[in-house]
Design a protein around this motif. Structure first.
Motif, PDB file in Angstrom:
ATOM      1  N   ARG A  58       0.050 -23.507  -5.993  1.00 44.28           N
ATOM      2  CA  ARG A  58       0.323 -23.901  -7.373  1.00 44.28           C
ATOM      3  C   ARG A  58      -0.756 -24.818  -7.956  1.00 44.28           C
ATOM      4  O   ARG A  58      -0.846 -24.995  -9.164  1.00 44.28           O
ATOM      5  N   ARG A  59      -1.510 -25.482  -7.113  1.00 43.57           N
ATOM      6  CA  ARG A  59      -2.693 -26.261  -7.523  1.00 43.57           C
ATOM      7  C   ARG A  59      -2.368 -27.481  -8.390  1.00 43.57           C
ATOM      8  O   ARG A  59      -3.106 -27.851  -9.302  1.00 43.57           O
ATOM      9  N   TYR A  60      -1.208 -28.073  -8.131  1.00 44.65           N
ATOM     10  CA  TYR A  60      -0.894 -29.393  -8.662  1.00 44.65           C
ATOM     11  C   TYR A  60       0.026 -30.057  -7.653  1.00 44.65           C
ATOM     12  O   TYR A  60       0.623 -29.399  -6.795  1.00 44.65           O
ATOM     13  N   THR A  61       0.130 -31.366  -7.745  1.00 46.32           N
ATOM     14  CA  THR A  61       1.037 -32.107  -6.875  1.00 46.32           C
ATOM     15  C   THR A  61       2.244 -32.576  -7.692  1.00 46.32           C
ATOM     16  O   THR A  61       2.219 -32.566  -8.937  1.00 46.32           O
ATOM     17  N   ILE A  62       3.276 -32.993  -6.989  1.00 43.36           N
ATOM     18  CA  ILE A  62       4.448 -33.542  -7.676  1.00 43.36           C
ATOM     19  C   ILE A  62       4.052 -34.762  -8.486  1.00 43.36           C
ATOM     20  O   ILE A  62       4.536 -34.976  -9.609  1.00 43.36           O
ATOM     21  N   GLU A  63       3.145 -35.562  -7.952  1.00 42.37           N
ATOM     22  CA  GLU A  63       2.711 -36.765  -8.663  1.00 42.37           C
ATOM     23  C   GLU A  63       2.042 -36.398  -9.993  1.00 42.37           C
ATOM     24  O   GLU A  63       2.288 -37.041 -11.034  1.00 42.37           O
ATOM     25  N   GLN A  64       1.215 -35.355  -9.980  1.00 40.05           N
ATOM     26  CA  GLN A  64       0.553 -34.914 -11.219  1.00 40.05           C
ATOM     27  C   GLN A  64       1.578 -34.346 -12.209  1.00 40.05           C
ATOM     28  O   GLN A  64       1.491 -34.595 -13.421  1.00 40.05           O
ATOM     29  N   TYR A  65       2.520 -33.596 -11.687  1.00 40.76           N
ATOM     30  CA  TYR A  65       3.575 -33.040 -12.534  1.00 40.76           C
ATOM     31  C   TYR A  65       4.362 -34.167 -13.206  1.00 40.76           C
ATOM     32  O   TYR A  65       4.631 -34.118 -14.416  1.00 40.76           O
ATOM     33  N   LEU A  66       4.735 -35.181 -12.436  1.00 38.89           N
ATOM     34  CA  LEU A  66       5.505 -36.297 -12.984  1.00 38.89           C
ATOM     35  C   LEU A  66       4.698 -37.072 -14.028  1.00 38.89           C
ATOM     36  O   LEU A  66       5.264 -37.585 -15.008  1.00 38.89           O
TER      37      LEU A  66
ATOM     38  N   SER B 108       4.499 -18.763 -21.024  1.00 39.92           N
ATOM     39  CA  SER B 108       4.861 -19.825 -20.100  1.00 39.92           C
ATOM     40  C   SER B 108       3.671 -20.753 -19.918  1.00 39.92           C
ATOM     41  O   SER B 108       2.539 -20.365 -20.170  1.00 39.92           O
ATOM     42  N   SER B 109       3.960 -21.941 -19.453  1.00 41.65           N
ATOM     43  CA  SER B 109       2.923 -22.941 -19.239  1.00 41.65           C
ATOM     44  C   SER B 109       2.736 -23.206 -17.753  1.00 41.65           C
ATOM     45  O   SER B 109       3.720 -23.275 -17.011  1.00 41.65           O
ATOM     46  N   HIS B 110       1.512 -23.359 -17.340  1.00 43.92           N
ATOM     47  CA  HIS B 110       1.237 -23.785 -15.968  1.00 43.92           C
ATOM     48  C   HIS B 110       1.004 -25.290 -15.973  1.00 43.92           C
ATOM     49  O   HIS B 110       0.195 -25.794 -16.754  1.00 43.92           O
ATOM     50  N   PRO B 111       1.696 -26.029 -15.107  1.00 45.76           N
ATOM     51  CA  PRO B 111       1.571 -27.493 -15.128  1.00 45.76           C
ATOM     52  C   PRO B 111       0.144 -28.001 -14.944  1.00 45.76           C
ATOM     53  O   PRO B 111      -0.203 -29.050 -15.510  1.00 45.76           O
ATOM     54  N   LYS B 112      -0.669 -27.283 -14.190  1.00 47.48           N
ATOM     55  CA  LYS B 112      -2.030 -27.781 -13.947  1.00 47.48           C
ATOM     56  C   LYS B 112      -2.871 -27.805 -15.221  1.00 47.48           C
ATOM     57  O   LYS B 112      -3.876 -28.515 -15.289  1.00 47.48           O
ATOM     58  N   ASP B 113      -2.459 -27.023 -16.228  1.00 45.59           N
ATOM     59  CA  ASP B 113      -3.215 -26.949 -17.478  1.00 45.59           C
ATOM     60  C   ASP B 113      -2.485 -27.587 -18.651  1.00 45.59           C
ATOM     61  O   ASP B 113      -2.901 -27.419 -19.795  1.00 45.59           O
ATOM     62  N   ALA B 114      -1.381 -28.290 -18.374  1.00 48.10           N
ATOM     63  CA  ALA B 114      -0.623 -28.934 -19.443  1.00 48.10           C
ATOM     64  C   ALA B 114      -1.284 -30.272 -19.775  1.00 48.10           C
ATOM     65  O   ALA B 114      -0.942 -31.320 -19.222  1.00 48.10           O
ATOM     66  N   SER B 115      -2.230 -30.243 -20.685  1.00 44.42           N
ATOM     67  CA  SER B 115      -3.063 -31.417 -20.973  1.00 44.42           C
ATOM     68  C   SER B 115      -2.373 -32.401 -21.905  1.00 44.42           C
ATOM     69  O   SER B 115      -1.396 -32.064 -22.595  1.00 44.42           O
ATOM     70  N   ARG B 116      -2.904 -33.604 -21.935  1.00 49.91           N
ATOM     71  CA  ARG B 116      -2.384 -34.601 -22.880  1.00 49.91           C
ATOM     72  C   ARG B 116      -2.669 -34.185 -24.322  1.00 49.91           C
ATOM     73  O   ARG B 116      -1.885 -34.482 -25.226  1.00 49.91           O
ATOM     74  N   GLU B 117      -3.781 -33.469 -24.525  1.00 56.85           N
ATOM     75  CA  GLU B 117      -4.075 -32.967 -25.867  1.00 56.85           C
ATOM     76  C   GLU B 117      -2.977 -32.014 -26.332  1.00 56.85           C
ATOM     77  O   GLU B 117      -2.568 -32.052 -27.497  1.00 56.85           O
ATOM     78  N   LEU B 118      -2.488 -31.177 -25.423  1.00 60.12           N
ATOM     79  CA  LEU B 118      -1.408 -30.267 -25.773  1.00 60.12           C
ATOM     80  C   LEU B 118      -0.146 -31.035 -26.164  1.00 60.12           C
ATOM     81  O   LEU B 118       0.504 -30.727 -27.170  1.00 60.12           O
ATOM     82  N   ILE B 119       0.187 -32.035 -25.386  1.00 60.25           N
ATOM     83  CA  ILE B 119       1.387 -32.836 -25.669  1.00 60.25           C
ATOM     84  C   ILE B 119       1.227 -33.597 -26.984  1.00 60.25           C
ATOM     85  O   ILE B 119       2.155 -33.650 -27.803  1.00 60.25           O
TER      86      ILE B 119
END
Length: 455
Positions: A294-302, A253-264
């Motif tokens: 969870r250590r991220y915000t909705i804005e960061q997730y979006l 599974s992926s945690h959103p706080k670590d889902a980097s642009r490099e990964l995408i």
């Protein structure tokens, strides 16, 4: 000869009189299923065959899950029912493995109250199985190894459940300590496998004809941080993508706080990585996310979602949602519904919050009535049903590559599988197609799957 080889030889000599049967049952997540396959690998090496009938077994191993207390209660119920099996067959060996065993109070409870259990084995102590088994065969009444080890059982053969889909753990443990989650306490801190071991395992699987490789971890995005060699998850994906063969790479599974642009960027520049991302949201409310740690915000997730969709507006997304986290207000719940409508997931995996002893959230007094949580869940599912129905229409008239994985349970003469986008597809076919890729044209859609015809 390694110590374990000697122990396995000793066990095999004791069991040489006849063929012995093992019954192994794994509960919970795919990491647990993978551990169960390693347990079977060790038993096979000792000389066991396998049975699906616990009444025929000489050894029973329950590979447990601790993510919810209801899962533990279910296992205790099964253990209780095995008292009769033990009475009917005193030589039967019964072992308990998995996440439940990482809790000291559980192991003590088993030792005191369930004499039918012969041994307990921790999540990272799979290689201790031969020693625990030898102790049992030599008359020990109860043996246990619940220690934490960095030995990833690299040389352990796995008895895999599928001939064409394989899970490959790349790391174990979790450092995130979400307030509702027991995993860091039962799986330990994050520990990454060496990249060369992972790559060699994938190469071996592909050479044997495996078509889907699922890279597993509690948070795959943080892979490599403990290795000190600059190996990141995107880099591991790039190396895996270079392997020759016709196969697809998935991960969770992926945690959103670590889902980097490099990964995408890596996903969209690859040849074999699936065009699908499972990104657990859990809640659409910043205040709830803060209470969840969870250590991220909705804005960061979006921002992350928007970056994916900038590559492809139709990019397939799925998520996890927890309904009724302690003291979730109507407004906070509405924020979750708004995010679902905004992002338009292809599918969601939703759960009503369940109190888990040992987590921070279990210490919060919860004032939400159960009927309110149930009503919210029904509303959430109805919103997602509408979104999925509309979403899946976009595939009609398009082509999809699908890995056929079984016979349809709903329609005679149809097979089923998942597309690169992780969409369920059904179409006319037969058993000979199972385990192979086919290309279909989508002719119709529902809220849970698409149908089509082979091109």
């Amino acid at each position: 000869m390694k110590e374990n080889d000697v122990i396995i030889k000793d066990v095999a000599e004791i069991l040489h009189d006849r063929k012995h049967l093992a019954y192994v049952r794994s509960f919970g997540c795919q990491l647990n299923v993978s551990d169960g396959e390693k347990i079977k690998g060790l038993l096979k090496r000792i000389g066991y065959d396998f049975t699906d009938d616990e009444k025929q077994a000489d050894i029973i191993i329950l590979n447990t899950c601790a993510v919810r207390e209801s899962a533990e209660e279910r296992v205790f119920g099964i253990i209780g029912s095995m008292k009769k099996l033990k009475e009917e067959n005193p030589s039967l060996i019964i072992g308990l493995a998995g996440c439940m065993t990482a809790q000291a109070h559980i192991t003590e409870k088993i030792k005191k109250s369930y004499p039918q259990i012969d041994f307990v084995m921790g999540t990272s102590a799979i290689n201790s199985l031969p020693k625990l088994l030898l102790d049992c065969l030599r008359g020990e009444k109860f043996s246990a190894d619940t220690g934490e080890y960095d030995d990833f059982s690299e040389n352990t053969e796995q008895v895999r459940e599928s001939k064409f889909k394989a899970s490959v753990p790349i790391m174990f443990g979790c450092n995130n300590f979400c307030t509702y989650c027991i995993v860091p306490y039962v799986r330990g801190r994050e520990r990454s496998r060496k990249p060369e071991d992972i790559i060699n395992e994938v190469k071996n699987l592909v050479s044997k004809g495996y078509k889907e490789i699922m890279l597993l971890g509690q948070n795959v995005n943080s892979y490599g941080k403990d290795l000190g060699n600059n190996m990141t998850f995107p880099e591991l994906l790039r190396e895996t993508d270079k392997i020759d063969g016709d196969f697809i790479i998935r991960f969770m599974s992926s945690h959103p706080k670590d889902a980097s642009r490099e990964l995408i960027d890596t996903i969209f520049s690859s040849k074999k990585i699936a065009r699908h991302f499972h990104l657990p949201l859990q809640s659409g409310s910043n205040s709830v996310l803060e209470r969840m740690n969870r250590r991220y915000t909705i804005e960061q997730y979006l921002e992350t979602v928007d970056y994916m969709r900038s590559y492809d507006p139709d990019f397939s997304l799925t998520t996890d949602i927890i309904v009724g986290f302690p003291n979730e207000t109507d407004e906070e719940f509405r924020e979750t519904l708004d995010i679902i409508k905004r992002i338009r997931y292809d599918n969601i995996y939703s759960f009503i919050y369940s109190r888990r002893t040992g987590t921070k959230a279990s210490e919060i007094a919860d004032t939400i009535p159960e009927e309110v949580k149930s009503r919210r869940m029904r509303e959430l599912l109805e919103v997602q049903r509408t979104v999925s129905t509309e979403n899946y229409r976009r595939f009609v008239g398009r082509r999809m590559r699908v890995l056929v994985d079984g016979i349809s349970k709903k329609r005679n003469g149809y097979v089923t599988g998942k597309s690169d986008e992780f969409i369920i597809a059904e179409f006319v076919g037969d058993r000979s197609m199972i385990g192979s890729f086919v290309e279909i044209e989508v002719t119709d859609s529902m809220n849970w799957a698409v149908t089509g015809r082979i091109i």
